[in-house]
Motif scaffolding. Structure first.
Motif, PDB file in Angstrom:
ATOM      1  N   TRP A  80      -6.615   5.201 -11.485  1.00  0.00           N
ATOM      2  CA  TRP A  80      -6.943   3.782 -11.683  1.00  0.00           C
ATOM      3  C   TRP A  80      -5.812   3.188 -10.663  1.00  0.00           C
ATOM      4  O   TRP A  80      -4.719   3.381 -10.763  1.00  0.00           O
ATOM      5  CB  TRP A  80      -6.911   2.989 -13.039  1.00  0.00           C
ATOM      6  N   LEU A  81      -6.359   2.164  -9.900  1.00  0.00           N
ATOM      7  CA  LEU A  81      -5.396   1.274  -8.811  1.00  0.00           C
ATOM      8  C   LEU A  81      -6.510  -0.087  -8.506  1.00  0.00           C
ATOM      9  O   LEU A  81      -7.425  -0.240  -8.201  1.00  0.00           O
ATOM     10  CB  LEU A  81      -5.173   1.955  -7.463  1.00  0.00           C
ATOM     11  N   SER A  82      -5.659  -1.044  -9.335  1.00  0.00           N
ATOM     12  CA  SER A  82      -6.311  -2.440  -9.158  1.00  0.00           C
ATOM     13  C   SER A  82      -5.086  -3.516  -8.976  1.00  0.00           C
ATOM     14  O   SER A  82      -3.793  -3.183  -9.098  1.00  0.00           O
ATOM     15  CB  SER A  82      -6.971  -2.779 -10.353  1.00  0.00           C
ATOM     16  N   GLU A  83      -5.527  -4.597  -8.433  1.00  0.00           N
ATOM     17  CA  GLU A  83      -4.577  -5.751  -7.882  1.00  0.00           C
ATOM     18  C   GLU A  83      -3.854  -6.181  -9.064  1.00  0.00           C
ATOM     19  O   GLU A  83      -2.614  -6.546  -9.332  1.00  0.00           O
ATOM     20  CB  GLU A  83      -5.305  -6.744  -7.417  1.00  0.00           C
ATOM     21  N   GLU A  84      -4.566  -6.127 -10.417  1.00  0.00           N
ATOM     22  CA  GLU A  84      -3.794  -6.715 -11.496  1.00  0.00           C
ATOM     23  C   GLU A  84      -3.323  -5.816 -12.626  1.00  0.00           C
ATOM     24  O   GLU A  84      -3.091  -6.284 -13.698  1.00  0.00           O
ATOM     25  CB  GLU A  84      -4.898  -7.810 -11.988  1.00  0.00           C
ATOM     26  N   THR A  85      -3.208  -4.627 -12.357  1.00  0.00           N
ATOM     27  CA  THR A  85      -2.626  -3.528 -13.402  1.00  0.00           C
ATOM     28  C   THR A  85      -1.511  -2.761 -12.679  1.00  0.00           C
ATOM     29  O   THR A  85      -1.476  -2.658 -11.267  1.00  0.00           O
ATOM     30  CB  THR A  85      -3.799  -2.441 -13.630  1.00  0.00           C
ATOM     31  N   ALA A  86      -0.407  -2.792 -13.481  1.00  0.00           N
ATOM     32  CA  ALA A  86       0.736  -1.977 -13.050  1.00  0.00           C
ATOM     33  C   ALA A  86       0.389  -0.779 -12.547  1.00  0.00           C
ATOM     34  O   ALA A  86      -0.258   0.126 -12.851  1.00  0.00           O
ATOM     35  CB  ALA A  86       1.728  -1.936 -14.094  1.00  0.00           C
ATOM     36  N   ASP A  87       0.971  -0.340 -11.254  1.00  0.00           N
ATOM     37  CA  ASP A  87       0.243   0.873 -10.592  1.00  0.00           C
ATOM     38  C   ASP A  87       0.965   2.293 -11.443  1.00  0.00           C
ATOM     39  O   ASP A  87       2.182   2.090 -11.641  1.00  0.00           O
ATOM     40  CB  ASP A  87       0.945   0.700  -9.041  1.00  0.00           C
ATOM     41  N   ASP A  88       0.079   3.076 -11.311  1.00  0.00           N
ATOM     42  CA  ASP A  88       0.504   4.384 -12.035  1.00  0.00           C
ATOM     43  C   ASP A  88       0.549   5.524 -10.993  1.00  0.00           C
ATOM     44  O   ASP A  88      -0.661   5.882 -10.668  1.00  0.00           O
ATOM     45  CB  ASP A  88      -0.286   4.797 -13.108  1.00  0.00           C
ATOM     46  N   PRO A  89       1.951   5.985 -10.435  1.00  0.00           N
ATOM     47  CA  PRO A  89       1.636   7.024  -9.457  1.00  0.00           C
ATOM     48  C   PRO A  89       1.002   8.260  -9.661  1.00  0.00           C
ATOM     49  O   PRO A  89       0.724   9.017  -8.792  1.00  0.00           O
ATOM     50  CB  PRO A  89       3.147   7.320  -9.480  1.00  0.00           C
TER      51      PRO A  89
ATOM     52  N   VAL B  79     -10.446   8.304  -8.056  1.00  0.00           N
ATOM     53  CA  VAL B  79      -9.620   7.249  -8.389  1.00  0.00           C
ATOM     54  C   VAL B  79     -10.651   5.950  -8.236  1.00  0.00           C
ATOM     55  O   VAL B  79     -11.363   5.525  -7.037  1.00  0.00           O
ATOM     56  CB  VAL B  79      -8.499   6.991  -7.399  1.00  0.00           C
ATOM     57  N   TRP B  80     -10.490   5.076  -9.239  1.00  0.00           N
ATOM     58  CA  TRP B  80     -11.132   3.819  -9.167  1.00  0.00           C
ATOM     59  C   TRP B  80     -10.108   2.802  -8.494  1.00  0.00           C
ATOM     60  O   TRP B  80      -9.123   2.671  -8.700  1.00  0.00           O
ATOM     61  CB  TRP B  80     -11.282   3.198 -10.628  1.00  0.00           C
ATOM     62  N   ILE B  81     -10.753   2.108  -7.292  1.00  0.00           N
ATOM     63  CA  ILE B  81     -10.148   0.871  -6.522  1.00  0.00           C
ATOM     64  C   ILE B  81     -10.611  -0.063  -7.030  1.00  0.00           C
ATOM     65  O   ILE B  81     -11.658  -0.382  -6.383  1.00  0.00           O
ATOM     66  CB  ILE B  81      -9.892   1.394  -5.257  1.00  0.00           C
TER      67      ILE B  81
ATOM     68  N   ARG C  56      -2.572   5.906  -0.812  1.00  0.00           N
ATOM     69  CA  ARG C  56      -1.282   6.629  -0.663  1.00  0.00           C
ATOM     70  C   ARG C  56      -0.278   5.789  -1.429  1.00  0.00           C
ATOM     71  O   ARG C  56      -0.649   5.063  -2.311  1.00  0.00           O
ATOM     72  CB  ARG C  56      -0.881   6.072   0.838  1.00  0.00           C
ATOM     73  N   ALA C  57       1.090   6.222  -1.489  1.00  0.00           N
ATOM     74  CA  ALA C  57       1.795   5.907  -2.502  1.00  0.00           C
ATOM     75  C   ALA C  57       2.099   4.255  -2.315  1.00  0.00           C
ATOM     76  O   ALA C  57       2.323   3.656  -3.473  1.00  0.00           O
ATOM     77  CB  ALA C  57       3.391   6.383  -2.238  1.00  0.00           C
ATOM     78  N   GLU C  58       2.168   3.790  -1.070  1.00  0.00           N
ATOM     79  CA  GLU C  58       2.152   2.308  -0.889  1.00  0.00           C
ATOM     80  C   GLU C  58       0.709   2.084  -0.223  1.00  0.00           C
ATOM     81  O   GLU C  58       0.554   2.509   0.779  1.00  0.00           O
ATOM     82  CB  GLU C  58       3.225   1.945   0.148  1.00  0.00           C
ATOM     83  N   PRO C  59      -0.155   1.319  -1.146  1.00  0.00           N
ATOM     84  CA  PRO C  59      -1.406   1.088  -0.774  1.00  0.00           C
ATOM     85  C   PRO C  59      -1.654  -0.044   0.068  1.00  0.00           C
ATOM     86  O   PRO C  59      -2.498  -1.104  -0.141  1.00  0.00           O
ATOM     87  CB  PRO C  59      -2.464   0.874  -2.011  1.00  0.00           C
ATOM     88  N   VAL C  60      -0.698  -0.349   1.178  1.00  0.00           N
ATOM     89  CA  VAL C  60      -0.837  -1.529   2.164  1.00  0.00           C
ATOM     90  C   VAL C  60      -1.137  -0.936   3.412  1.00  0.00           C
ATOM     91  O   VAL C  60      -0.655   0.063   3.917  1.00  0.00           O
ATOM     92  CB  VAL C  60       0.803  -2.023   1.998  1.00  0.00           C
ATOM     93  N   HIS C  61      -1.705  -2.004   4.210  1.00  0.00           N
ATOM     94  CA  HIS C  61      -2.258  -1.822   5.549  1.00  0.00           C
ATOM     95  C   HIS C  61      -1.681  -2.699   6.416  1.00  0.00           C
ATOM     96  O   HIS C  61      -1.228  -4.077   5.996  1.00  0.00           O
ATOM     97  CB  HIS C  61      -4.037  -1.806   5.582  1.00  0.00           C
TER      98      HIS C  61
END
Length: 271
Positions: free
Chosen positions: A75-84, A92-94, A246-251
């Motif tokens: 799981w990866l979402s804007e409002e949930t703490a990221d779990d590596p 993975v759900w995005i 990726r570890a940092e999901p930023v573009h």
């Protein structure tokens, strides 16, 4: 390692996923006031971006329901703490529970709920649901893209002359300068939801969507697949495709266009 989802499993998943998206919209909609301020409580996250109780409620609902649909998915979402731990998962759900929160809280209709399922780092399923516009964009890798169940394709335009463009003004200005003396670009009002910005390119109502730096995976992944399946691309200004999970999901700065316009836009940008 868990086996990837089969084609049959994906097909069986789709009706349930559509129902979940509509239930998520039913949670958000009572807080939305077209043309007016949201009734939801609002506060600021670290960094100053706004969040509402609707964002949090939709996120919590989707985490429970989507995790039940595909239990092996991270799981990866804007409002949930990221779990590596997600970095070691094939599936993975995005999720962006409300993409375009500022639009949502101010009564602008261009907000959406965006959900993607990644497989092997690439979107396998993409849903963008725009409740205020009663519009669903949907794609499965290799099966095309639809808008409210009807197949969509990008516009067939081959060059930038007269192209319909949207995005941050500094990026549009740079594109116009590089496009030549009389590009006759038609500027479309900025679309607050990045997922909808990409989806509008996919449906052919926009030709070029520009995206400023610092977008996250959850802003892009679902609509990226919709656009790919409609004949478009999302890439950086070197032409590289957008990587996910990726570890940092930023573009950085990105471009969303029909495949035929990618090179003309990149050429104009580099001048």
């Amino acid at each position: 390692m868990p086996e990837p989802l089969s084609d049959d499993a994906v097909s069986a998943l789709m009706p349930e996923l559509r129902a979940v998206m509509r239930e998520a919209a039913d949670i958000a909609q009572p807080f939305f006031r077209l043309g007016g301020q949201t009734s939801a409580r609002i506060w600021s996250k670290a960094g100053g971006s706004p969040v509402t109780e609707a964002d949090v409620a939709v996120d919590a609902f989707l985490k429970v329901r989507l995790s039940a649909l595909v239990p092996q998915a991270a799981w990866l979402s804007e409002e949930t703490a990221d779990d590596p731990a997600r970095l070691g998962h094939d599936l993975v759900w995005i999720v962006d529970p409300i993409d375009g929160t500022r639009a949502f809280l101010s009564g602008h209709p261009d907000w959406s709920i965006a959900v993607a399922l990644l497989a092997g780092g690439e979107p396998l399923i993409g849903f963008v649901h725009a409740p205020a516009g009663k519009t669903d964009y949907e794609a499965v890798r290799g099966r095309g893209a639809t808008r409210n169940g009807v197949p969509i394709r990008v516009d067939a335009r081959q060059d930038l002359t007269g192209a319909r463009v949207t995005g941050p003004k500094p990026m549009l200005d740079r594109l116009a300068r590089g496009a030549g003396p009389n590009p006759d670009l038609s500027v479309v009002a900025r679309i607050p939801s990045l997922a909808l910005r990409l989806a509008r390119v996919a449906e052919g109502s926009v030709d070029v969507g520009m995206i400023s730096g610092h977008a996250r995976d959850w802003d892009l992944a679902a609509a990226d697949l919709v656009l790919r399946e409609a004949g478009g691309v999302v890439c950086d200004f070197d032409g590289a495709a957008t990587p996910y999970n990726r570890a940092e999901p930023v573009h950085g700065e990105l471009l969303a266009v029909p495949a035929a316009l990618r090179d003309p836009v990149l050429t104009a940008w580099s001048r």
